[in-house]
Each structure stands twice: as structure tokens, then as C-alpha cells.
Motif scaffolding. Structure first.
Motif, PDB file in Angstrom:
ATOM      1  N   LEU A   1      27.329  12.543  15.438  1.00 38.91           N
ATOM      2  CA  LEU A   1      26.433  11.636  14.725  1.00 38.91           C
ATOM      3  C   LEU A   1      27.066  11.282  13.387  1.00 38.91           C
ATOM      4  CD1 LEU A   1      23.029  13.404  15.468  1.00 38.91           C
ATOM      5  CD2 LEU A   1      23.794  11.214  16.422  1.00 38.91           C
ATOM      6  N   ALA A   2      27.682  10.115  13.322  1.00 34.20           N
ATOM      7  CA  ALA A   2      28.387   9.694  12.118  1.00 34.20           C
ATOM      8  C   ALA A   2      27.411   9.181  11.071  1.00 34.20           C
ATOM      9  CB  ALA A   2      29.391   8.603  12.463  1.00 34.20           C
TER      10      ALA A   2
ATOM     11  N   GLN B   1      18.890   9.813  26.441  1.00 38.12           N
ATOM     12  CA  GLN B   1      19.690   8.671  26.016  1.00 38.12           C
ATOM     13  C   GLN B   1      19.761   7.623  27.122  1.00 38.12           C
ATOM     14  OE1 GLN B   1      21.517   8.488  22.751  1.00 38.12           O
ATOM     15  NE2 GLN B   1      21.262   6.364  23.419  1.00 38.12           N
TER      16      GLN B   1
ATOM     17  N   SER C   1      20.128  17.101  11.727  1.00 34.22           N
ATOM     18  CA  SER C   1      20.702  16.020  10.930  1.00 34.22           C
ATOM     19  C   SER C   1      19.607  15.354  10.108  1.00 34.22           C
ATOM     20  CB  SER C   1      21.370  14.977  11.822  1.00 34.22           C
ATOM     21  OG  SER C   1      22.492  15.516  12.482  1.00 34.22           O
TER      22      SER C   1
ATOM     23  N   SER D   1      24.885  14.952   8.672  1.00 38.55           N
ATOM     24  CA  SER D   1      24.793  15.540   9.995  1.00 38.55           C
ATOM     25  C   SER D   1      25.611  16.817  10.091  1.00 38.55           C
ATOM     26  CB  SER D   1      25.265  14.549  11.061  1.00 38.55           C
ATOM     27  OG  SER D   1      25.144  15.118  12.350  1.00 38.55           O
TER      28      SER D   1
ATOM     29  N   PRO E   1      21.523   7.457  19.320  1.00 38.96           N
ATOM     30  CA  PRO E   1      22.183   6.250  18.803  1.00 38.96           C
ATOM     31  C   PRO E   1      21.752   5.012  19.582  1.00 38.96           C
ATOM     32  CG  PRO E   1      23.771   8.036  19.082  1.00 38.96           C
ATOM     33  CD  PRO E   1      22.500   8.477  19.748  1.00 38.96           C
TER      34      PRO E   1
ATOM     35  N   HIS F   1      22.466   0.558  19.872  1.00 37.48           N
ATOM     36  CA  HIS F   1      23.332  -0.571  19.542  1.00 37.48           C
ATOM     37  C   HIS F   1      22.522  -1.838  19.792  1.00 37.48           C
ATOM     38  CE1 HIS F   1      26.719   2.234  19.373  1.00 37.48           C
ATOM     39  NE2 HIS F   1      26.210   2.764  20.478  1.00 37.48           N
TER      40      HIS F   1
ATOM     41  N   GLU G   1      19.055   5.437   9.865  1.00 36.73           N
ATOM     42  CA  GLU G   1      20.484   5.704   9.841  1.00 36.73           C
ATOM     43  C   GLU G   1      20.730   7.174   9.535  1.00 36.73           C
ATOM     44  OE1 GLU G   1      22.056   1.411   8.089  1.00 36.73           O
ATOM     45  OE2 GLU G   1      21.615   3.055   6.710  1.00 36.73           O
ATOM     46  N   VAL G   2      21.791   7.718  10.112  1.00 29.55           N
ATOM     47  CA  VAL G   2      22.171   9.092   9.819  1.00 29.55           C
ATOM     48  C   VAL G   2      22.643   9.178   8.373  1.00 29.55           C
ATOM     49  CG1 VAL G   2      23.756  10.973  10.390  1.00 29.55           C
ATOM     50  CG2 VAL G   2      22.796   9.549  12.224  1.00 29.55           C
TER      51      VAL G   2
ATOM     52  N   GLN H   1      25.286   5.850  11.257  1.00 31.67           N
ATOM     53  CA  GLN H   1      24.969   5.503  12.645  1.00 31.67           C
ATOM     54  C   GLN H   1      23.509   5.094  12.762  1.00 31.67           C
ATOM     55  OE1 GLN H   1      26.701   5.689  15.956  1.00 31.67           O
ATOM     56  NE2 GLN H   1      24.817   4.554  16.296  1.00 31.67           N
ATOM     57  N   LYS H   2      23.269   3.970  13.435  1.00 29.87           N
ATOM     58  CA  LYS H   2      21.908   3.502  13.678  1.00 29.87           C
ATOM     59  C   LYS H   2      21.297   4.335  14.802  1.00 29.87           C
ATOM     60  CE  LYS H   2      21.933  -0.784  14.227  1.00 29.87           C
ATOM     61  NZ  LYS H   2      22.165  -2.059  14.971  1.00 29.87           N
ATOM     62  N   VAL H   3      20.095   4.893  14.574  1.00 25.86           N
ATOM     63  CA  VAL H   3      19.504   5.816  15.539  1.00 25.86           C
ATOM     64  C   VAL H   3      18.004   5.581  15.664  1.00 25.86           C
ATOM     65  CG1 VAL H   3      21.237   7.626  15.175  1.00 25.86           C
ATOM     66  CG2 VAL H   3      19.148   7.600  13.762  1.00 25.86           C
TER      67      VAL H   3
END
Length: 326
Positions: free
Chosen positions: A76-77, A268, A30, A71, A110, A112, A67-68, A80-82
């Protein structure tokens, strides 16, 4: 896109800010739009040609937040914050000293959080390493703790993590530069110990020692450990990779224990545990200096200088000004 690329080993001047093609998406990978990243001592070692497995030219950088952008997986949208750390980023393939980085899906995590991007950029590799080391040391609130290489990013992060949970614990830090004593005390160290020639200039002993200088001073750390104490060898700031002729029966004094933490063991669950700890104990995230992408050579110079201290981050976009990570 803009990136900082290195073509041959050498000093900070070998880090060239230039235009390079934005990576194309491919199966299993990605594209991440980088908001910021930390500068790490391992990247300095690589720049100097001390990482034999790394082939130049290369874009360095072993961590990032962002951010993504595109992908190959619906997991992984876009947007998305990663965060991403290690996994051969900046070593086997191009890393984070850029506006975009192409990463294997399995090493994109990811997150949050309500932290701004600059604060978030200071966390991944440094606080993850400090947090993992903290877990390995199994510290109790009545114990005496020493950090060798206390002025490093990991040393300062460790102090914030430990003191957030145990504000009254006795925490000492070592440094080769006595002029840094006041700064170390300001970030949470109760007493500063000078070291020279790989030896601590004190007769004190400790229940737990975080060894960030590494194999270069490991034997001396064990000469300052209490009965049943633990030494966690995490760093290699002493630029020595191995301990030669190491006899555990002799070297592990006072029935003590040796452990280690390697930040390449990422999951994760472990990252979530770290961010939960930061939220639960309201951990301070300290940043010493913020640079823009084109200033990466200056960031390397600062970290290697006598003034080098704490965590150094590089920000894309707004030149390091805080931007909400919404």
C-alpha cells in the motif's frame, strides 16, 4: 485531527464534532486520509444503541474513500487511492467519521477510477450491497422485479445498476410514503407500490424481489412471488432482525427461493467486478445530499426524516465540492 465522536447512545445530538489524536501507525495497519464516506442506516442503529457489540465512546463509520497516508506494508503505497468497507470499522475500532482512520491492511482495497471524490464516496457500501444483491437475484430482462424499501440508498443504487444493463425491464418499488412516488419514478422505478402495516397494497406478483425492509416484511414478500421466483433479503430497514417460527415449507410459497447478501463478505475481486460493471454499463451514481464532516448530525437527521431519500455522503476538505480523484 477533526472527528465526530459519540459517547453515549441517543439522537443525532450525541454525535460530537471535536479534536482527537490522529491514530499512530502500527504493524499490520495503515493510516488512510479520508476524502469522504457515505452515511448508512446501520450507523444510525448503532448511534441509537441497537448494536450491542459496540462500546462507546466510538467514532462511527463503516466505509470510506481516500488515500494511504502511512502504511506498514509496501503493498500500500503512500498516496494510493483506496476504499474500505465493513470489517468492524466503526464498531470494534474507530471508523470513518474523521479526517483519518487507522485500518487493518487486509480491509484496504486499491481502486483505479477517474471518478471525482464525491461520486466515489457514494459507491462503496451502498453500490457494493446493491451489486451483490443483483448478482444473487440472477435477473433476466423479461422478468418483473420489485424493490421493497426502494427509496433507500441501496434501493436507488439497485435501480441504477439494473436499469443500466436492462433499460426496458419492469422495475417496481415500494414505499410507505406515497409522496415519494415521483422521486422514485425519476430514478428509474416504473411503478411505485404503497405499503402499510408491513403489507404491499397491490395484488401484483413478481419474479424477483429485493427485500430491503427485511424480516419485518419477508413473509409478505413471499405472498407476492411467482413460481420459482427469488427473494433476496439484504436490508433490515424494518428494524426487525429475525423471522420467528419460520417454516420454509410453508413460507417459501410457489416453489420459490430465499437468498441473501451480506456486504461484510468483501474481496478485491468483488469490488473490481463492481467497478468494472459501473464502467461497462455507464451506471449513474446518484447522490441525494452532500454534507461536510461537522454536519454529520444533520446528515443523520436528514436520512431519518420523512424527506430521507437515496444516498447521503459526507466530504472532508472542500466541504463536499467535487474534487478529482486523480
Amino acid at each position: 485531527m477533526k472527528a465526530v465522536k459519540i459517547y453515549q447512545a441517543g439522537g443525532p445530538e450525541q454525535l460530537i464534532y471535536q479534536d482527537v489524536p490522529t491514530p499512530d501507525i502500527k504493524e499490520g495497519w495503515s493510516l488512510v486520509k479520508i476524502k469522504g464516506f457515505g452515511i448508512n442506516h446501520s450507523e444510525i442503529f448503532t448511534r441509537e444503541g441497537k448494536s450491542p457489540s459496540v462500546q462507546f465512546p466510538r467514532i462511527l463509520g463503516i466505509e470510506c474513500v481516500g488515500e494511504v497516508a502511512q502504511s506498514s506494508t509496501p503493498a500500500l503505497a503512500v498516496g494510493q487511492k483506496v476504499v474500505s468497507i465493513m470489517g468492524e470499522m466503526g464498531r470494534a475500532f474507530d471508523g470513518s467519521y474523521a479526517e483519518y482512520v487507522l485500518l487493518p491492511n487486509e480491509q484496504i482495497y486499491p481502486v483505479h477510477t477517474d471518478l471525482d471524490w464525491t461520486t466515489l464516496a457514494a459507491i462503496p457500501e451502498t453500490y457494493y450491497t446493491a451489486f451483490g444483491s443483483l448478482q444473487q437475484l440472477c435477473i433476466a430482462p423479461q422478468e418483473r422485479v420489485l424493490v421493497r424499501g426502494a427509496g433507500s440508498g441501496v434501493g436507488v443504487a439497485f435501480a441504477q445498476l439494473l436499469k443500466a444493463q436492462f433499460p426496458h425491464i419492469v422495475l417496481n418499488g415500494s414505499t410507505r410514503n406515497p409522496a415519494k412516488a415521483a422521486r422514485l419514478q425519476a430514478v428509474g422505478f416504473d411503478e411505485v407500490i404503497t405499503e402499510a402495516g408491513g403489507k404491499l397494497k397491490t395484488d401484483q406478483s413478481y419474479d424477483k424481489i429485493l427485500e430491503l425492509v427485511g424480516p419485518a416484511t419477508l413473509r409478505d414478500s413471499f405472498s407476492h412471488i411467482n413460481e420459482h421466483g427469488i427473494v433476496c433479503n439484504t436490508g433490515q430497514l424494518g428494524n426487525v432482525w429475525y423471522v420467528n417460527d419460520f417454516d420454509p415449507i410453508i413460507e417459501l410459497k410457489n416453489n420459490s427461493y430465499l437468498t441473501a447478501f451480506y456486504s461484510g463478505h468483501v474481496s478485491q475481486a468483488k469490488l473490481d467486478a463492481m467497478f468494472d460493471y459501473i464502467r461497462r454499463f455507464n451506471v449513474k451514481i446518484l447522490i441525494e445530499r452532500v454534507f461536510a464532516l461537522e454536519q454529520v448530525p444533520e446528515a443523520h437527521r436528514f436520512l431519518q426524516s420523512a424527506d430521507g431519500f437515496g444516498k447521503v455522503v459526507v466530504m472532508n476538505g472542500r466541504g463536499g465540492l467535487p474534487e478529482k480523484a486523480a
